[in-house]
Design a protein around this motif. Structure first.
Motif, PDB file in Angstrom:
ATOM      1  N   ALA A  27     -19.103 -80.643   1.393  1.00  0.00           N
ATOM      2  CA  ALA A  27     -18.091 -81.701   1.318  1.00  0.00           C
ATOM      3  C   ALA A  27     -16.802 -81.204   0.681  1.00  0.00           C
ATOM      4  O   ALA A  27     -15.734 -81.778   0.902  1.00  0.00           O
ATOM      5  CB  ALA A  27     -18.634 -82.894   0.534  1.00  0.00           C
ATOM      6  N   ILE A  28     -16.899 -80.117  -0.112  1.00  0.00           N
ATOM      7  CA  ILE A  28     -15.714 -79.518  -0.735  1.00  0.00           C
ATOM      8  C   ILE A  28     -15.167 -78.396   0.133  1.00  0.00           C
ATOM      9  O   ILE A  28     -13.981 -78.364   0.472  1.00  0.00           O
ATOM     10  CB  ILE A  28     -16.046 -78.979  -2.142  1.00  0.00           C
ATOM     11  N   SER A  29     -16.040 -77.459   0.512  1.00  0.00           N
ATOM     12  CA  SER A  29     -15.571 -76.269   1.225  1.00  0.00           C
ATOM     13  C   SER A  29     -15.146 -76.570   2.663  1.00  0.00           C
ATOM     14  O   SER A  29     -14.409 -75.776   3.255  1.00  0.00           O
ATOM     15  CB  SER A  29     -16.649 -75.178   1.209  1.00  0.00           C
ATOM     16  N   SER A  30     -15.576 -77.696   3.227  1.00  0.00           N
ATOM     17  CA  SER A  30     -15.126 -78.045   4.578  1.00  0.00           C
ATOM     18  C   SER A  30     -13.676 -78.497   4.595  1.00  0.00           C
ATOM     19  O   SER A  30     -13.026 -78.481   5.653  1.00  0.00           O
ATOM     20  CB  SER A  30     -16.016 -79.144   5.164  1.00  0.00           C
ATOM     21  N   ILE A  31     -13.152 -78.895   3.445  1.00  0.00           N
ATOM     22  CA  ILE A  31     -11.753 -79.341   3.370  1.00  0.00           C
ATOM     23  C   ILE A  31     -10.799 -78.154   3.510  1.00  0.00           C
ATOM     24  O   ILE A  31      -9.746 -78.261   4.153  1.00  0.00           O
ATOM     25  CB  ILE A  31     -11.491 -80.066   2.029  1.00  0.00           C
ATOM     26  N   GLY A  32     -11.162 -77.015   2.929  1.00  0.00           N
ATOM     27  CA  GLY A  32     -10.277 -75.850   2.933  1.00  0.00           C
ATOM     28  C   GLY A  32      -9.743 -75.471   4.304  1.00  0.00           C
ATOM     29  O   GLY A  32      -8.517 -75.359   4.493  1.00  0.00           O
ATOM     30  N   PRO A  33     -10.608 -75.268   5.310  1.00  0.00           N
ATOM     31  CA  PRO A  33     -10.110 -74.897   6.645  1.00  0.00           C
ATOM     32  C   PRO A  33      -9.278 -75.988   7.313  1.00  0.00           C
ATOM     33  O   PRO A  33      -8.553 -75.707   8.270  1.00  0.00           O
ATOM     34  CB  PRO A  33     -11.412 -74.641   7.437  1.00  0.00           C
ATOM     35  N   MET A  34      -9.408 -77.223   6.815  1.00  0.00           N
ATOM     36  CA  MET A  34      -8.705 -78.353   7.439  1.00  0.00           C
ATOM     37  C   MET A  34      -7.465 -78.787   6.663  1.00  0.00           C
ATOM     38  O   MET A  34      -6.871 -79.818   6.987  1.00  0.00           O
ATOM     39  CB  MET A  34      -9.661 -79.553   7.569  1.00  0.00           C
ATOM     40  N   LEU A  35      -7.084 -78.037   5.639  1.00  0.00           N
ATOM     41  CA  LEU A  35      -5.947 -78.449   4.814  1.00  0.00           C
ATOM     42  C   LEU A  35      -4.670 -78.612   5.638  1.00  0.00           C
ATOM     43  O   LEU A  35      -3.934 -79.594   5.474  1.00  0.00           O
ATOM     44  CB  LEU A  35      -5.720 -77.436   3.690  1.00  0.00           C
ATOM     45  N   GLU A  36      -4.412 -77.663   6.530  1.00  0.00           N
ATOM     46  CA  GLU A  36      -3.176 -77.723   7.321  1.00  0.00           C
ATOM     47  C   GLU A  36      -3.185 -78.902   8.293  1.00  0.00           C
ATOM     48  O   GLU A  36      -2.208 -79.670   8.343  1.00  0.00           O
ATOM     49  CB  GLU A  36      -2.966 -76.403   8.056  1.00  0.00           C
ATOM     50  N   PRO A  37      -4.250 -79.104   9.086  1.00  0.00           N
ATOM     51  CA  PRO A  37      -4.275 -80.298   9.961  1.00  0.00           C
ATOM     52  C   PRO A  37      -4.191 -81.608   9.180  1.00  0.00           C
ATOM     53  O   PRO A  37      -3.510 -82.548   9.611  1.00  0.00           O
ATOM     54  CB  PRO A  37      -5.629 -80.173  10.674  1.00  0.00           C
ATOM     55  N   ILE A  38      -4.882 -81.678   8.032  1.00  0.00           N
ATOM     56  CA  ILE A  38      -4.826 -82.904   7.224  1.00  0.00           C
ATOM     57  C   ILE A  38      -3.413 -83.139   6.711  1.00  0.00           C
ATOM     58  O   ILE A  38      -2.886 -84.260   6.767  1.00  0.00           O
ATOM     59  CB  ILE A  38      -5.818 -82.810   6.045  1.00  0.00           C
ATOM     60  N   ARG A  39      -2.796 -82.071   6.212  1.00  0.00           N
ATOM     61  CA  ARG A  39      -1.431 -82.190   5.658  1.00  0.00           C
ATOM     62  C   ARG A  39      -0.449 -82.658   6.732  1.00  0.00           C
ATOM     63  O   ARG A  39       0.373 -83.552   6.502  1.00  0.00           O
ATOM     64  CB  ARG A  39      -0.987 -80.852   5.080  1.00  0.00           C
ATOM     65  N   ASN A  40      -0.537 -82.070   7.912  1.00  0.00           N
ATOM     66  CA  ASN A  40       0.387 -82.425   8.992  1.00  0.00           C
ATOM     67  C   ASN A  40       0.119 -83.826   9.527  1.00  0.00           C
ATOM     68  O   ASN A  40       1.049 -84.607   9.766  1.00  0.00           O
ATOM     69  CB  ASN A  40       0.272 -81.409  10.133  1.00  0.00           C
TER      70      ASN A  40
END
Length: 389
Positions: A27-40
């Motif tokens: 639940a924590i480490s899955s956020i890392g690869p998605m930081l850019e899509p989430i931010r945009n």
């Protein structure tokens, strides 16, 4: 209970511990690869999106003492089953309500659940596997490392098939599997054993200087882990690597770490001197960091392997420290809660601090010096902990 049934029950518990541990990082480490899509997609700033990984780690520190309350009031089996459901529900919620408030709230509750489960698992291992504690800590740390690596590596693949909300929400399936297996485990009997021990509440680890040494050791090993996880790839890119190659370096480090998580503790029974093991893995970590400082581009791969060995050994050693010091599951729970509480709070914002320094300096020279300082501090606290009185 016959010997055969007892062994079967303990075997099921080993599998259950592995699957519970698998849920403590995705639940924590899955956020890392998605930081850019989430931010945009959500139009967030870098500082806003960074909170999605900082909050759960901080909660893992702040709320770890609740493990004592949960263990004593509700029992370890029911507590872990309930907290696994919290992780699953709030991870799944991210797929149905993909907005920033939901991500923040889910990060908070997931962090709280992980904070409480971790000491409870250590206490269960202490009670049910008192003669095989290092091996079971190896299973525990292996499960955590495997969960983190699977989420970090496969979330991007899921994103290409679905979208970022479903990609990160899909890891809720792990909690369902873990709950099904965990509910088949027989209720640990630590409550019956610990009643006399619970009367000795004045023997708090807060008053024991050895507990503080363990807390600080855990804090700096955790700082090294989270900082390497965040900044090793950018350091490799700064040295001239492509983004793809830098990702490979990070994958190599985590792969070696996972192998270390399960293999290094297996040698603890034959070679039980903890300080010697700490010295060996810290030497490996120091070599890795020095290779990053002075090595050429191709040497970065070798550096990642040495660092992976260090991380693979440090985490199970840090988990074992409170268990080596205590004689009962209840006390092991208290000591583990304290060490992880302070330790995770120390490490929660260390990658963020390194990011601020990098923004100001434009290079990772100070970052690498900080890595060496983490190693030096761990050595100091290990010496204080294991010195002969």
């Amino acid at each position: 209970m016959t010997e055969t049934k007892r062994k079967s029950a303990l075997g099921l518990m080993v599998i259950a511990i592995l699957f519970v541990a698998l849920n403590l990082r995705p639940a924590i480490s899955s956020i890392g690869p998605m930081l850019e899509p989430i931010r945009n997609d959500l139009n967030l700033s870098n500082s806003e999106v960074s909170l999605l990984t900082a909050i759960p780690v901080f909660c893992m520190g702040l709320f770890a003492p609740l493990a004592i309350v949960f263990g004593r009031k509700f029992g370890m089996k029911r507590s872990i089953a309930f907290l696994l459901s919290i992780i699953g529900v709030f991870t799944l919620l991210r797929g149905f309500l993909p907005n920033y408030p939901t991500l923040l709230i889910s990060a908070f509750f997931i962090g709280v659940a992980i904070a409480v489960i971790s000491p409870l698992l250590s206490a269960i291992i202490k009670h049910n596997f008192s003669t095989r504690t290092p091996a079971l800590i190896g299973v525990y740390s292996f499960g955590m490392g495997l969960g983190a690596s699977l989420a970090a590596g496969l979330t991007g693949v899921l994103y290409t098939v679905f979208n970022w909300p479903l990609a990160i929400a899909s890891w809720s399936l792990l909690s369902i599997v873990a709950i099904i297996i965990w509910l088949r485990v027989e209720q640990p009997t630590e409550e019956k054993v610990e009643k006399k021990e619970r009367k000795n509440l004045h023997e708090s680890p807060l008053k024991n200087k050895r507990a503080w040494y363990m807390l600080l050791f855990f804090g700096f090993q955790s700082s090294l882990f989270f900082s390497m996880l965040t900044w090793l790839a950018p350091i490799a890119i700064d040295k001239g690597m492509t983004v793809l190659a830098a990702g490979g370096v990070l994958t190599l480090m985590t792969a070696v770490q996972i192998v270390g998580n399960i293999s290094i503790p297996l040698f603890f029974d034959r070679f039980p001197n903890r300080f010697v093991w700490i010295l060996l893995v810290l030497i490996s970590g120091s070599i890795g960091v020095l290779l990053l400082i002075f090595g050429t581009l191709n040497i970065v791969w070798l550096a990642a392997a040495f660092i992976g060995v260090a991380l693979g050994g440090l985490f199970p050693i840090a988990l074992l420290m409170p268990l080596d010091e205590t004689t009962t599951a209840d006390r092991a729970n208290s000591w583990t809660a304290m060490t992880q509480s302070g330790g995770y709070m120390i490490s929660a914002f260390m990658p963020f601090i390194i990011g601020i320094i990098y923004d100001r300096t434009g290079n990772h020279d100070i970052t690498l010096v900080l890595f060496l300082s983490f190693i030096a501090l761990m050595l100091i606290f290990a010496i204080l902990l294991y010195k002969k009185n």
